[in-house]
Each structure stands twice: as structure tokens, then as C-alpha cells.
Enzyme design. Structure first.
Site, PDB file in Angstrom:
ATOM      1  N   TYR A  10      -2.847 -17.500   6.330  1.00  0.00           N
ATOM      2  CA  TYR A  10      -2.022 -17.171   5.177  1.00  0.00           C
ATOM      3  C   TYR A  10      -0.840 -16.285   5.542  1.00  0.00           C
ATOM      4  O   TYR A  10       0.031 -16.058   4.716  1.00  0.00           O
ATOM      5  CB  TYR A  10      -2.882 -16.486   4.110  1.00  0.00           C
ATOM      6  N   ARG A  61      -0.290  -1.941  -7.074  1.00  0.00           N
ATOM      7  CA  ARG A  61      -0.850  -3.168  -6.477  1.00  0.00           C
ATOM      8  C   ARG A  61      -1.728  -3.892  -7.484  1.00  0.00           C
ATOM      9  O   ARG A  61      -1.649  -5.117  -7.645  1.00  0.00           O
ATOM     10  CB  ARG A  61      -1.641  -2.826  -5.215  1.00  0.00           C
ATOM     11  N   HIS A  99      -1.368   3.737  -5.977  1.00  0.00           N
ATOM     12  CA  HIS A  99      -2.067   2.508  -5.600  1.00  0.00           C
ATOM     13  C   HIS A  99      -2.168   1.534  -6.761  1.00  0.00           C
ATOM     14  O   HIS A  99      -2.369   0.326  -6.566  1.00  0.00           O
ATOM     15  CB  HIS A  99      -3.474   2.860  -5.092  1.00  0.00           C
ATOM     16  N   LYS A 152      -3.162  -1.568   7.425  1.00  0.00           N
ATOM     17  CA  LYS A 152      -4.559  -1.199   7.292  1.00  0.00           C
ATOM     18  C   LYS A 152      -5.402  -2.313   7.901  1.00  0.00           C
ATOM     19  O   LYS A 152      -5.767  -3.287   7.237  1.00  0.00           O
ATOM     20  CB  LYS A 152      -4.917  -1.000   5.815  1.00  0.00           C
ATOM     21  N   ARG A 178       0.841  -1.198   0.000  1.00  0.00           N
ATOM     22  CA  ARG A 178       0.000   0.000   0.000  1.00  0.00           C
ATOM     23  C   ARG A 178       0.873   1.244   0.000  1.00  0.00           C
ATOM     24  O   ARG A 178       1.918   1.282   0.654  1.00  0.00           O
ATOM     25  CB  ARG A 178      -0.933  -0.003   1.208  1.00  0.00           C
ATOM     26  N   HIS A 202      -4.119  -8.817   1.971  1.00  0.00           N
ATOM     27  CA  HIS A 202      -5.570  -8.868   1.921  1.00  0.00           C
ATOM     28  C   HIS A 202      -6.045  -9.895   2.938  1.00  0.00           C
ATOM     29  O   HIS A 202      -5.623 -11.054   2.901  1.00  0.00           O
ATOM     30  CB  HIS A 202      -6.050  -9.274   0.528  1.00  0.00           C
TER      31      HIS A 202
END
Length: 414
Positions: free
Chosen positions: A379, A344, A341, A271, A244, A369
């Protein structure tokens, strides 16, 4: 003799009267003049006891209004009702009304939830309420706020072009009403009746370069960038690391282990929800040799400070959030073509289309994510680190292969 406005206005406190002076107007009404001001009072008897009723303060309450209040109290006495108890009930009803107003319930809900929210979300939640809802329905009690009334308020927000804010306010108002139902302030939530009433939000995806040929052109343009070395490095790492933009520009040297080729972003800098910021794992970003080379090149320039990309004005802050976007504009990329951005989206798209051997789950984990469900956090565990290292090296090598196929950039260079 009854009082007159002229007489009352001329009255002064008598320093010799320690408890003040009283001036009668008849039928129990009198003006009590003290050093602190002039007070309307009514003397009466109820249930065999002598009582006093406060009717207000002069000049806020004038003579004529004081007399009307006295007459209302006398009518209550004639009906065998204590005017003092009536006033207490009215005062309590007013307090309850204020306590059960939309604004009061909203602020109470906000105070309960803010510790679980991020500071920015909590601030934005209340700021939107203060700006757009409180002025129109803040003083109203929840049961009196109807769906049409609330819609008319949200329409005002829509008319100034803030469609997304209108939808956000609809959601936050719904939170307040649900809390009102839970605490007994209302029985239903009118927000549910506004489903589909607002203008839809047209989702616009972040501008990004998604085709290999255009990505190659962009990468070479970055390598030939003639602006600030730190800005060039930020552009290069934006492509190589696809994190990010906020994590790129706020990157700290203490997060970087060049020896073991690892960038470790603390949980509180990610985030995430406030709870996950406090309790979550850091986010690991393996560094390909190309990324390590970029960092080593700028280390002599900024390695003495806190930030990898410090502000040009002061090293106490990271570079501006607009720096990378501004550099892209100088290179000839409009805001509709590429943004900070967008790196990404570029990585996610090209990894899926051009490096299909990389597991989508590993890519999503490296993008940070969060997956839903009981396996969501799995993960980000250490056993996936080798797969992440392979991913980041493969991606960096793929970017190099793209540049090798480009002879000359078609964009202007800064």
C-alpha cells in the site's frame, strides 16, 4: 597460645616481613597479616598433600566465626572430604545461581534483543524491570518464582494505579521465562498461569472531533487563532495532513518539495520497528494546494532553519509536543474533546462517512497504518501515489466546504 580479639585488633603489619606474618590459633587456623590486610587461613593435609584453605578477611570475619569455619572444615576432613573442593563447589554454585537469576537472564535477553528494538522501547523495557521486578524477584532463580509470587509483585504496581504497566510487566516477564526455557534455566513459564488475573485495562480512545458541524467550528477557530503564526500553521497542517503529531512538529524543510507538492518523511522518523526504520520506504504525503499555501506563508519565518516548526526557545529543536494541545486548550477545547492526535481520528472518521468514494486502503496507507500479511507493504508503493494525491485534495476541499457553512465559531479564540 590461642589468639584473642584484643591481640588481633592491635596487630600491625611488619614492614620487615616481605611475605607477612602468621599468628597461629591452633588446629591449623592462623591469621596472616600482610600490608594489604589480615587474612584467616587454615593449613591442612589431604591425600598426602599440604593445602591451605582461605576462611575470610578480618574484621569482616571475626575470631569466633573463623574458628567455626575451621571446625566445619575439620569435620569435612574427618569424613574424608576435601574442604577446599567443597568451597570451590559452593563458589561455583553461587556463580551459577547469580547467572541464572531472574535479573541476570532478563539482562541477557535484553542485550540480545536491544539491537532489534527501537532505542525508546529497549530503554523502557529495562527501566520497568529495574523499577518494579528486579527489587522483588531479581535475585531469585527462575524455577523458584511461582505464579502467586509474581502476581503479588504485579499487584503492587496495580495499587499505585499503573494498570497498563502491570500488564506490560506481565508480558516482559513472560519473555524472560520463555528465554529461560530456551536456554535451560527453567522448565516452565509461570506467567501463563496469570491469564486474566490482573485488573483489565479500560481503553480510552484519543479525544477527537468527529461530527462535521463540530469539525467546521474547529477549523474556523483555527483560522482565527491569534497566537504564534507557527502554532497556527501546525494546527492547520494537523488537520490537512492528519499525520502523527510527532511527525508534524518535527517536520523538516528538507522533507518538503513545494514545487512537486510532496512531503517525504524519512523511514527512520516514522513510528516503526527498528528493522523497518532502517530498511523501510519513506512515507509520502501529497500536499494539497491548501497545505502548500500554509507552508509558503510560514517559509519566510522558519525556512532559514532546519525545522518547519522550531522551538521558540531554540531553533535547534522542534516545537514542544505540548504546543498544539496547549493551543487547543486556549481555543476552549478540553483534553476530553480534542487533542493533537485527534486530527487523525477526525480525518479517518469523516473520510469514511463523508467521502465514501475514497478507498479505505488508500486512507489507511496515508495514515501510515501498517497492514499485516504479505500485501501489507504494497500500500505504500508508488502506483498508489495518484490516488493519494486525489485523497489529499478531496480532503482539503472538504474541509474548506465545512468552513464555508460556518458563520461564527462558538469557542473562545486565543
Amino acid at each position: 597460645m590461642p589468639l584473642t580479639d584484643t591481640f588481633i585488633k592491635a596487630l600491625k603489619h611488619d614492614p620487615g616481613a616481605s611475605v607477612g606474618s602468621k599468628y597461629s590459633d591452633g588446629h591449623g587456623l592462623y591469621l596472616h597479616v600482610k600490608e594489604s590486610g589480615k587474612y584467616w587461613r587454615m593449613a591442612y593435609r589431604f591425600g598426602g598433600k599440604q593445602k591451605t584453605l582461605a576462611l575470610g578477611t578480618y574484621p569482616t570475619i571475626g575470631l569466633a566465626q573463623a574458628r567455626r569455619r575451621r571446625d566445619e572444615a575439620r569435620e569435612q576432613l574427618a569424613s574424608n572430604v576435601d574442604p577446599g573442593l567443597v568451597k570451590q563447589a559452593q563458589k561455583l554454585a553461587l556463580a551459577n545461581a547469580q547467572e541464572n537469576s531472574f535479573e541476570a537472564v532478563a539482562r541477557e535477553f535484553h542485550a540480545i534483543k536491544r539491537n532489534a528494538w527501537s532505542e525508546s522501547y529497549a530503554e523502557k523495557w529495562l527501566r520497568n524491570m529495574v523499577k518494579d521486578l528486579f527489587p522483588h524477584v531479581g535475585r531469585m532463580q527462575l524455577p523458584s518464582i511461582t505464579a502467586p509470587l509474581l502476581l503479588s509483585v504485579l499487584r503492587k504496581v496495580e495499587k499505585r494505579g499503573a494498570r497498563e504497566t502491570a500488564h506490560t510487566l506481565r508480558q516482559t516477564a513472560g519473555q524472560v521465562f520463555r528465554y529461560g526455557i530456551q536456554t535451560g534455566r527453567c522448565e516452565r513459564n509461570p506467567v501463563a498461569d496469570l491469564q486474566g488475573a490482573l485488573e483489565p485495562i479500560v481503553v480510552k480512545h484519543m479525544a477527537a472531533v468527529l461530527e462535521p458541524s463540530r469539525a467546521a467550528e474547529l477549523l474556523l477557530a483555527i483560522d482565527l487563532y491569534q497566537g504564534q503564526p507557527t502554532t497556527k500553521a501546525a494546527l492547520q497542517l494537523s488537520a490537512l495532513l492528519f499525520q502523527r503529531p510527532g511527525n508534524i512538529r518535527a517536520m523538516e524543510w528538507e522533507w518538503i518539495d513545494l514545487k512537486h507538492a510532496m512531503l517525504t518523511i524519512p523511514s527512520q522518523s516514522m513510528k516503526r520497528t527498528k528493522m523497518h526504520k532502517l530498511n523501510g520506504r519513506p512515507h509520502f504525503v501529497p500536499l494539497a494546494p491548501q497545505a502548500v499555501a500554509v507552508l509558503k506563508e510560514i517559509q519566510p519565518l522558519t525556512g532559514h532553519g532546519k525545522y518547519v516548526f522550531p522551538s521558540l526557545l531554540t531553533g535547534e529543536r522542534p516545537m514542544s509536543e505540548n504546543t498544539v494541545n496547549t493551543a487547543l486548550r486556549r481555543m476552549g477545547y478540553s483534553g476530553d474533546e480534542m487533542t493533537a492526535h485527534g486530527f487523525r481520528a477526525m480525518a479517518r472518521t469523516l473520510l469514511a462517512e463523508r467521502l465514501p468514494d475514497i478507498s479505505p486502503d488508500v486512507v489507511e496507507a496515508q495514515l501510515a497504518h501498517v497492514k499485516s500479511g504479505p500485501l501489507g507493504a504494497a500500500y505504500d508503493r508508488a502506483e498508489y501515489m495518484e490516488q493519494r494525491r486525489i485523497l489529499m485534495r478531496a480532503w482539503a476541499n472538504y474541509l474548506d466546504s465545512l468552513k464555508d457553512g460556518v458563520i461564527k465559531p462558538q469557542r473562545k479564540l486565543a
